[in-house]
Design an enzyme around this catalytic site. Structure first.
Site, PDB file in Angstrom:
ATOM      1  CG  ASP A   1      -1.858  -1.198   1.225  1.00 19.33           C
ATOM      2  OD1 ASP A   1      -2.200  -1.688   0.138  1.00 19.33           O
ATOM      3  OD2 ASP A   1      -2.195  -1.670   2.325  1.00 19.33           O
TER       4      ASP A   1
ATOM      5  CE  LYS B   1       2.331  -2.336  -4.371  1.00 17.12           C
ATOM      6  NZ  LYS B   1       2.012  -1.989  -2.986  1.00 17.12           N
TER       7      LYS B   1
ATOM      8  CG  HIS C   1      -2.074  -1.933  -7.006  1.00 17.13           C
ATOM      9  ND1 HIS C   1      -1.161  -2.467  -7.864  1.00 17.13           N
ATOM     10  CD2 HIS C   1      -1.806  -2.496  -5.784  1.00 17.13           C
ATOM     11  CE1 HIS C   1      -0.369  -3.310  -7.209  1.00 17.13           C
ATOM     12  NE2 HIS C   1      -0.765  -3.367  -5.947  1.00 17.13           N
TER      13      HIS C   1
ATOM     14  CD  GLN D   1       0.752  -8.893  -2.655  1.00 17.89           C
ATOM     15  OE1 GLN D   1       1.421  -9.512  -3.443  1.00 17.89           O
ATOM     16  NE2 GLN D   1      -0.513  -8.604  -2.893  1.00 17.89           N
TER      17      GLN D   1
HETATM   18  P1  GDP Z   1      -0.833   0.407  -3.545  1.00 17.53           P
HETATM   19  O1  GDP Z   1      -1.419  -0.895  -3.103  1.00 17.53           O
HETATM   20  O2  GDP Z   1       0.643   0.473  -3.293  1.00 17.53           O
HETATM   21  O3  GDP Z   1      -1.165   0.769  -4.959  1.00 17.53           O
HETATM   22  O4  GDP Z   1      -1.475   1.518  -2.596  1.00 17.53           O
HETATM   23  P2  GDP Z   1      -3.033   1.624  -2.159  1.00 17.53           P
HETATM   24  O5  GDP Z   1      -3.808   2.116  -3.303  1.00 17.53           O
HETATM   25  O6  GDP Z   1      -3.482   0.390  -1.493  1.00 17.53           O
HETATM   26  O7  GDP Z   1      -2.918   2.708  -0.994  1.00 17.53           O
HETATM   27  C1  GDP Z   1      -2.392   3.967  -1.209  1.00 17.53           C
HETATM   28  C2  GDP Z   1      -3.456   4.994  -0.838  1.00 17.53           C
HETATM   29  O8  GDP Z   1      -2.858   6.267  -0.730  1.00 17.53           O
HETATM   30  C3  GDP Z   1      -4.521   5.140  -1.901  1.00 17.53           C
HETATM   31  O9  GDP Z   1      -5.732   5.496  -1.295  1.00 17.53           O
HETATM   32  C4  GDP Z   1      -3.992   6.284  -2.770  1.00 17.53           C
HETATM   33  O10 GDP Z   1      -5.028   6.989  -3.428  1.00 17.53           O
HETATM   34  C5  GDP Z   1      -3.360   7.157  -1.719  1.00 17.53           C
HETATM   35  N1  GDP Z   1      -2.196   7.929  -2.153  1.00 17.53           N
HETATM   36  C6  GDP Z   1      -1.223   7.595  -3.043  1.00 17.53           C
HETATM   37  N2  GDP Z   1      -0.274   8.559  -3.067  1.00 17.53           N
HETATM   38  C7  GDP Z   1      -0.647   9.496  -2.186  1.00 17.53           C
HETATM   39  C8  GDP Z   1      -0.065  10.727  -1.727  1.00 17.53           C
HETATM   40  O11 GDP Z   1       1.006  11.135  -2.129  1.00 17.53           O
HETATM   41  N3  GDP Z   1      -0.755  11.426  -0.771  1.00 17.53           N
HETATM   42  C9  GDP Z   1      -1.948  11.001  -0.268  1.00 17.53           C
HETATM   43  N4  GDP Z   1      -2.532  11.734   0.655  1.00 17.53           N
HETATM   44  N5  GDP Z   1      -2.522   9.850  -0.677  1.00 17.53           N
HETATM   45  C10 GDP Z   1      -1.879   9.116  -1.599  1.00 17.53           C
HETATM   46  P1  IMO Z   2      -0.959  -4.157  -2.257  1.00 14.45           P
HETATM   47  O1  IMO Z   2      -0.518  -4.694  -3.599  1.00 14.45           O
HETATM   48  C1  IMO Z   2      -0.963  -4.623   2.083  1.00 14.45           C
HETATM   49  C2  IMO Z   2      -0.965  -8.718   3.645  1.00 14.45           C
HETATM   50  C3  IMO Z   2      -2.227  -9.170   4.366  1.00 14.45           C
HETATM   51  C4  IMO Z   2      -1.629 -10.171   5.329  1.00 14.45           C
HETATM   52  C5  IMO Z   2      -0.519 -10.821   4.516  1.00 14.45           C
HETATM   53  C6  IMO Z   2      -0.902 -12.124   3.850  1.00 14.45           C
HETATM   54  O2  IMO Z   2      -2.245  -3.448  -2.297  1.00 14.45           O
HETATM   55  O3  IMO Z   2       0.145  -3.379  -1.629  1.00 14.45           O
HETATM   56  P2  IMO Z   2      -2.507 -12.836   1.868  1.00 14.45           P
HETATM   57  O4  IMO Z   2      -3.880 -12.389   1.486  1.00 14.45           O
HETATM   58  O5  IMO Z   2      -1.488 -12.599   0.830  1.00 14.45           O
HETATM   59  O6  IMO Z   2      -2.503 -14.236   2.387  1.00 14.45           O
HETATM   60  O7  IMO Z   2      -2.127 -11.937   3.145  1.00 14.45           O
HETATM   61  O8  IMO Z   2      -0.170  -9.862   3.526  1.00 14.45           O
HETATM   62  N1  IMO Z   2      -1.210  -8.191   2.276  1.00 14.45           N
HETATM   63  C7  IMO Z   2      -1.152  -6.897   1.952  1.00 14.45           C
HETATM   64  N2  IMO Z   2      -0.987  -5.800   2.726  1.00 14.45           N
HETATM   65  N3  IMO Z   2      -1.092  -4.488   0.740  1.00 14.45           N
HETATM   66  C8  IMO Z   2      -1.241  -5.576  -0.045  1.00 14.45           C
HETATM   67  O9  IMO Z   2      -1.239  -5.495  -1.396  1.00 14.45           O
HETATM   68  C9  IMO Z   2      -1.322  -6.847   0.557  1.00 14.45           C
HETATM   69  N4  IMO Z   2      -1.499  -8.104   0.088  1.00 14.45           N
HETATM   70  C10 IMO Z   2      -1.415  -8.913   1.155  1.00 14.45           C
HETATM   71  O10 IMO Z   2      -2.851  -8.105   5.023  1.00 14.45           O
HETATM   72  O11 IMO Z   2      -1.033  -9.518   6.414  1.00 14.45           O
HETATM   73 MG    MG Z   3      -2.912  -1.591  -1.796  1.00 11.06          MG
END
Ligand code: GDP
Ligand code: IMO
Ligand code: MG
Length: 421
Positions: A13, A16, A41, A223
């Site tokens: 998270d 990416k 994502h 991840q």
């Molecule tokens: P990913 O799994 O790595 O693609 O990340 P996620 O989408 O799960 O979580 C990132 C969260 O942060 C999302 O809600 C994005 O919209 C938000 N986000 C990404 N970059 C920024 C930033 O620079 N500032 C803020 N405030 N939010 C961001």
């Molecule tokens: P993105 O791509 C954050 C965590 C789960 C759990 C562990 C194992 O959005 O960054 P699983 O479902 O793979 O058996 O879970 O990994 N986990 C993540 N945490 N972002 C993710 O993906 C995750 N994918 C799995 O919360 O602790």
């Molecule tokens: Mg994510």
């Protein structure tokens, strides 16, 4: 003819999706190389939020081809839902989405096993997203898995039944775990028909031929490094190699093609699920990070655990991935903090350490460097040299510690809220 990589350096998270979407138009193809619908994502396109679980984050860029690689585990049910959500925005979706014939399929019973295994673990549970990821990868390495290419064989339903029966034998040990298999199977078989609309390829030849023609490829990680099955906080990890090495096995690309590795890290740390997290804040400061950063899971909605940026952990991730450029996201979340901390060493068994130990839960204490915050919005900043002195100080500390340059600084969730060096 290079392959560039974007991946997470913490516990997932990191943002990416946003960065892949921003950079995707510089590439012919964007590929997912591992993970499955445990990923979420988030992209903002014209102020609308989209969360992608399986489809690569280059899909909103016209002319960019998106490939789901062999290293991915795919649930046809989530994929169908995802397609239905984004299809109105992307009428040519099926012309720009390709699928490896070797991608593993997540069956409904994989999700049931995930649920049963987690329930059986009780307090020791991983905190899995319960998407069937672990059980599917277990079948892959156990050489029982079902792959996309199998769907094109005459006996594919028989193969499904044989695997399902194996799963049911295991599940019988957990009679109390509830799962409506009949209902889920019905949806699964329906969604297979949508899956058949996606063109199936051998990624090995497809990507090799593109590279031979001099085209650029972007590999998108899911991840984060600390969730890597080999190098993460085992057993509290996911079941795939989330690091750069996973690009080669997950797409069928030889290592010499890899050029840039863009590592994404938040300006602080978060983690969803169980497992060690040395710089975690269990106080009001942690709550403020969660609130300011809207730290709730993109896939499960669970509150994310929050803590300070951990430079020891970050350096470990940089070494493992061969990071050539850093991207720090969510710097804006720190806008209203008077003081900021970053972890610079750990105490383990009364010794100061600057390396990640075998088991991160053996860390007794964390040493931090403190900074003054900047206490202002960064909305107007479009270049590094216009940033407040305190932000530049924060960035330089990271660069100094890790010896890697920060080329990207993300100041908000929107596509354009990014400062590029
Ligand atoms: P990913 O799994 O790595 O693609 O990340 P996620 O989408 O799960 O979580 C990132 C969260 O942060 C999302 O809600 C994005 O919209 C938000 N986000 C990404 N970059 C920024 C930033 O620079 N500032 C803020 N405030 N939010 C961001
Ligand atoms: P993105 O791509 C954050 C965590 C789960 C759990 C562990 C194992 O959005 O960054 P699983 O479902 O793979 O058996 O879970 O990994 N986990 C993540 N945490 N972002 C993710 O993906 C995750 N994918 C799995 O919360 O602790
Ligand atoms: Mg994510």
């Amino acid at each position: 003819m290079p392959v560039d990589v974007i991946l997470g350096l913490q516990w997932g998270d990191e943002g990416k999706g946003k960065i892949v979407d921003y950079l995707a138009d510089q590439y012919k193809v964007v590929c997912r190389f591992q993970g499955g619908p445990n990923a979420g994502h988030t992209l903002y396109i014209n102020q609308r939020k989209f969360v992608l679980h399986t489809i690569p984050s280059g899909i909103f860029r016209t002319n960019v081809i998106n490939v789901i690689g062999n290293g991915v585990v795919l649930d046809p049910i989530t994929l169908e839902k995802e397609i239905n959500t984004i299809r109105p925005e992307i009428p040519d979706l099926f012309e720009r989405l390709l699928l490896s014939n070797k991608t593993q399929l997540i069956l409904p019973t994989h999700r049931w096993i995930d649920l049963a295994s987690e329930t059986a673990k009780g307090k020791e549970k991983i905190g899995s997203t319960l998407r069937g990821i672990g059980p599917c990868y277990m079948d892959k390495t156990g050489r029982n898995g079902m792959r996309v290419g199998d769907l094109y064989e005459a006996d594919w339903k028989n193969k499904y039944e044989v695997l399902k029966e194996k799963h049911l034998q295991f599940i019988r040990q957990f009679p109390d775990v509830d799962f409506n298999l009949q209902e889920q199977e019905k949806i699964w078989f329906e969604s297979i028909e949508t899956l058949r609309k996606i063109k199936v390829i051998s990624t090995e030849y497809y990507l090799h031929n593109l590279l031979a023609k001099g085209e650029n490829i972007l590999a998108e990680g899911a991840q984060g490094t600390m969730l890597d099955v080999d190098h993460g906080t085992y057993p509290y990890v996911t079941s795939s190699n989330t690091i750069t090495a996973g690009v080669c096995s997950g797409l069928g690309i030889a290592p010499q093609h890899i050029r840039k590795v863009i590592g994404i890290a938040k300006a602080y740390c978060t983690r969803v699920g169980s497992g060690p997290f040395p710089s975690e804040l269990l106080d009001a400061v942690g709550e403020k990070l969660r609130r300011e950063g809207s730290e709730f899971g993109s896939t499960t909605g669970r509150p994310r655990r929050c803590g300070w940026l951990d430079l020891v952990q970050l350096k470990y991730a940089i070494i493992l991935n061969g990071v050539t450029e850093l991207c720090i996201t969510k710097i804006d979340v720190l806008n209203s903090f008077d003081n900021l901390n970053v972890a610079t060493s750990y105490t383990v068994h009364n010794e100061i350490r600057t390396e990640v130990p075998f088991d991160m839960s053996t860390i007794d204490k964390v040493q931090f460097n403190s900074f003054k915050g900047w206490n202002c919005s960064l909305n107007e900043n479009r270049a590094f040299n216009t940033l407040p002195e305190q932000v530049l100080n924060f960035i330089h500390q990271i660069e100094e510690f890790t010896k890697v340059k920060i080329n990207y600084l993300s100041t908000g969730p929107g596509r354009e809220e990014l400062i590029v060096e």
